[in-house]
Design a protein around this motif. Structure first.
Motif, PDB file in Angstrom:
ATOM      1  N   TYR A 318      17.704  23.181 -59.388  1.00 64.61           N
ATOM      2  CA  TYR A 318      18.578  22.345 -58.576  1.00 64.61           C
ATOM      3  C   TYR A 318      18.339  20.855 -58.819  1.00 64.61           C
ATOM      4  O   TYR A 318      19.222  20.020 -58.536  1.00 64.61           O
ATOM      5  N   GLN A 319      17.174  20.499 -59.368  1.00 69.09           N
ATOM      6  CA  GLN A 319      16.882  19.090 -59.605  1.00 69.09           C
ATOM      7  C   GLN A 319      17.751  18.509 -60.723  1.00 69.09           C
ATOM      8  O   GLN A 319      17.850  17.287 -60.858  1.00 69.09           O
ATOM      9  N   MET A 320      18.385  19.370 -61.516  1.00 73.80           N
ATOM     10  CA  MET A 320      19.331  18.866 -62.509  1.00 73.80           C
ATOM     11  C   MET A 320      20.531  18.207 -61.827  1.00 73.80           C
ATOM     12  O   MET A 320      21.179  17.337 -62.399  1.00 73.80           O
ATOM     13  N   TRP A 325      17.849  15.680 -63.581  1.00 71.09           N
ATOM     14  CA  TRP A 325      17.062  16.206 -64.694  1.00 71.09           C
ATOM     15  C   TRP A 325      17.999  16.721 -65.786  1.00 71.09           C
ATOM     16  O   TRP A 325      19.128  17.132 -65.530  1.00 71.09           O
ATOM     17  N   SER A 326      17.474  16.785 -66.997  1.00 71.81           N
ATOM     18  CA  SER A 326      18.183  17.469 -68.086  1.00 71.81           C
ATOM     19  C   SER A 326      17.705  18.916 -68.155  1.00 71.81           C
ATOM     20  O   SER A 326      16.657  19.258 -67.597  1.00 71.81           O
ATOM     21  N   HIS A 327      18.466  19.754 -68.851  1.00 74.11           N
ATOM     22  CA  HIS A 327      18.001  21.133 -69.006  1.00 74.11           C
ATOM     23  C   HIS A 327      16.708  21.176 -69.814  1.00 74.11           C
ATOM     24  O   HIS A 327      15.903  22.093 -69.675  1.00 74.11           O
ATOM     25  N   ARG A 328      16.479  20.142 -70.644  1.00 73.67           N
ATOM     26  CA  ARG A 328      15.244  20.115 -71.440  1.00 73.67           C
ATOM     27  C   ARG A 328      14.018  19.998 -70.552  1.00 73.67           C
ATOM     28  O   ARG A 328      12.953  20.544 -70.894  1.00 73.67           O
ATOM     29  N   ASP A 329      14.149  19.333 -69.407  1.00 75.99           N
ATOM     30  CA  ASP A 329      13.021  19.248 -68.473  1.00 75.99           C
ATOM     31  C   ASP A 329      12.604  20.646 -68.009  1.00 75.99           C
ATOM     32  O   ASP A 329      11.404  20.950 -67.919  1.00 75.99           O
ATOM     33  N   ILE A 330      13.568  21.488 -67.730  1.00 71.64           N
ATOM     34  CA  ILE A 330      13.271  22.860 -67.299  1.00 71.64           C
ATOM     35  C   ILE A 330      12.688  23.671 -68.455  1.00 71.64           C
ATOM     36  O   ILE A 330      11.709  24.407 -68.291  1.00 71.64           O
ATOM     37  N   LEU A 331      13.270  23.535 -69.627  1.00 68.60           N
ATOM     38  CA  LEU A 331      12.802  24.318 -70.768  1.00 68.60           C
ATOM     39  C   LEU A 331      11.388  23.915 -71.187  1.00 68.60           C
ATOM     40  O   LEU A 331      10.595  24.771 -71.597  1.00 68.60           O
ATOM     41  N   LEU A 354      23.129  30.282 -62.700  1.00 66.28           N
ATOM     42  CA  LEU A 354      24.281  31.072 -63.133  1.00 66.28           C
ATOM     43  C   LEU A 354      25.534  30.227 -63.349  1.00 66.28           C
ATOM     44  O   LEU A 354      26.443  30.653 -64.074  1.00 66.28           O
ATOM     45  N   SER A 355      25.603  29.054 -62.734  1.00 65.65           N
ATOM     46  CA  SER A 355      26.746  28.171 -62.991  1.00 65.65           C
ATOM     47  C   SER A 355      26.563  27.395 -64.280  1.00 65.65           C
ATOM     48  O   SER A 355      27.402  26.560 -64.637  1.00 65.65           O
ATOM     49  N   ASN A 356      25.450  27.647 -64.984  1.00 63.69           N
ATOM     50  CA  ASN A 356      25.167  27.025 -66.281  1.00 63.69           C
ATOM     51  C   ASN A 356      25.082  25.501 -66.166  1.00 63.69           C
ATOM     52  O   ASN A 356      25.594  24.767 -67.011  1.00 63.69           O
ATOM     53  N   THR A 357      24.413  25.054 -65.103  1.00 67.32           N
ATOM     54  CA  THR A 357      24.240  23.622 -64.882  1.00 67.32           C
ATOM     55  C   THR A 357      23.642  22.960 -66.129  1.00 67.32           C
ATOM     56  O   THR A 357      22.587  23.359 -66.614  1.00 67.32           O
ATOM     57  N   LYS A 358      24.346  21.986 -66.667  1.00 66.44           N
ATOM     58  CA  LYS A 358      23.918  21.246 -67.861  1.00 66.44           C
ATOM     59  C   LYS A 358      23.532  22.161 -69.025  1.00 66.44           C
ATOM     60  O   LYS A 358      22.666  21.848 -69.833  1.00 66.44           O
TER      61      LYS A 358
END
Length: 410
Positions: A318-320, A325-331, A354-358
């Protein structure tokens, strides 16, 4: 030209290898499926069939991307999403209509998760009960009305009082109702803590009665640990295979000068590391919704205190949205936890994934290319079951391929 082409090939091979490495065969891949306010489900309240279709759509998507664990919120603030004799059903659940049996969301979620080979863990909000307006909406079945001696009001919110030993009994009755009535794979506690130790939670009377020479901080931590111990023992006595876990604050304790100000141990009396060291938890899902220096060293600290138990860092998808945040932060966090030997990841919350955020879901598809097994709870049993035998394989009428035992007739 040839040299440039060769360097390009090396670069592409190196970058694709980051995601192309074989994913672990054993890994928790979980989402928190939030029912509070209908954030993840149910979005529509028009009919039971619509709500069922919504939920199966979510589960189908999770299955498609090889998630294997759904942490399904079954208790919000003093209301539940199952047939309970103790607390009222959430008003979010649609009426089944005159003469129809009451829709049981937990029973449906467990059945549908198991159909898809996913575990379903019952997520319980432990102590918070909501504000005055919410409590009034629950009517006479609210615990605030039924048994006001168990509750306290603090900063315009109601809470079950962790310092009252009878609060343990009330919560245990809810846990036993779920464990006895449903084939859940886990019991998962959220808000299993004081609201904030820096505030003045109104427990002077209980502290005078039960403090017994401890500092208030020690006494409060012991109150939560007392309940954790009771509930673990109770669950294991009823169904030892059911996992007991919780979602503590993401930082267990301050590490030197790092993390001071909002930790499980020092701020909210949540000694979650001790629970694992005592053997009173099977898994921990810390809410690690931070980056960089407020994430990586605290992952290591949870693993230090794991006692061989399952550690599943919770990642803040949710921080995206909230913090950009970018998805790279999560990855990056996913990759780090794999490298360090954590047992998987949980994402808050389902919709943000599931909504494919970023583009996060598409990226996770590269890391979760194949299904994964659940980690074994070897402290409960380390024996290996016998190999299956006397089996037959057949297609059923619905076109599903089944492996079944051979039934002998006399």
């Amino acid at each position: 030209m040839h040299k440039l082409f060769f360097l390009l090939i090396l670069f592409l091979a190196g970058t694709t290898g980051l995601c192309a490495s074989e994913p672990p065969a054993t890994e928790v891949r979980a989402v928190w499926l939030t029912t509070n306010y209908g954030l993840d489900w149910p979005r529509n309240r028009t009919s039971v069939e619509t709500q069922k279709k919504e939920l199966t759509g979510i589960l189908d998507s999770l299955k498609r991307y090889n998630f294997n664990t759904v942490i399904f919120q079954v208790r919000g603030r003093g209301e539940v999403l199952y047939r309970s004799r103790i607390e009222p059903m959430s008003t979010l659940i649609a009426s089944a209509g005159p003469g129809q049996p009451l829709f049981d969301p937990l029973a449906f979620a467990v059945e549908e998760c198991h159909k898809r080979g996913m575990e379903c863990h019952a997520w319980i909000v432990t102590y918070p009960l909501g504000n005055d307006r919410h409590v009034r909406s629950l009517g006479a079945r609210s615990i605030v009305k039924k048994n006001p001696s168990l509750v306290k009001q603090f900063q315009q919110e109601w809470y079950l009082d962790p310092g009252n030993p009878r609060t343990d009994d009330y919560l245990l009755s809810i846990v036993k109702e779920i464990i006895s009535g449903y084939e859940v794979d886990g019991i998962h506690f959220d808000y299993i803590r004081y609201p904030d130790n820096r505030g003045r939670f109104p427990d002077d009377g209980m502290y005078r009665q039960y403090g017994k020479g401890k500092t208030r901080d020690e006494w409060r931590r012991d109150n939560i640990t007392r309940f954790v111990t009771k509930v673990y023992d109770e669950v294991k006595a009823l169904k030892p295979w059911v996992q007991v876990s919780s979602a503590p604050l993401g930082r267990y304790r301050a590490l030197g000068g790092n993390g001071v100000g909002w930790t499980a141990l020092e701020t909210v009396s949540q000694d979650a590391g001790k629970w694992m060291m005592m053997g009173k938890h099977d898994a921990i899902y810390p809410m690690m919704y931070y980056k960089e220096g407020l994430f990586y060293p605290f992952v290591d600290d949870w693993l230090v205190h794991s006692n061989g138990r399952i550690v599943v860092p919770g990642l803040g998808a949710y921080q995206m949205i909230e913090l950009g945040w970018s998805h790279r932060d999560i990855l990056n966090q996913l990759e780090y936890t794999r490298t360090k030997g954590a047992h998987g990841k949980a994402y808050f919350r389902a919709e943000n994934v599931l909504s494919n955020t970023k583009g996060i879901l598409a990226e996770l598809g590269k890391y979760y290319r194949y299904p994964a097994k659940q980690p074994a709870m070897t402290w409960l049993s380390d024996s290996i079951p016998n190999s299956p035998h006397d089996l037959r394989a057949q297609w059923n009428e619905e076109g599903v391929f089944l492996i079944l035992p051979i039934l002998c007739t006399v």
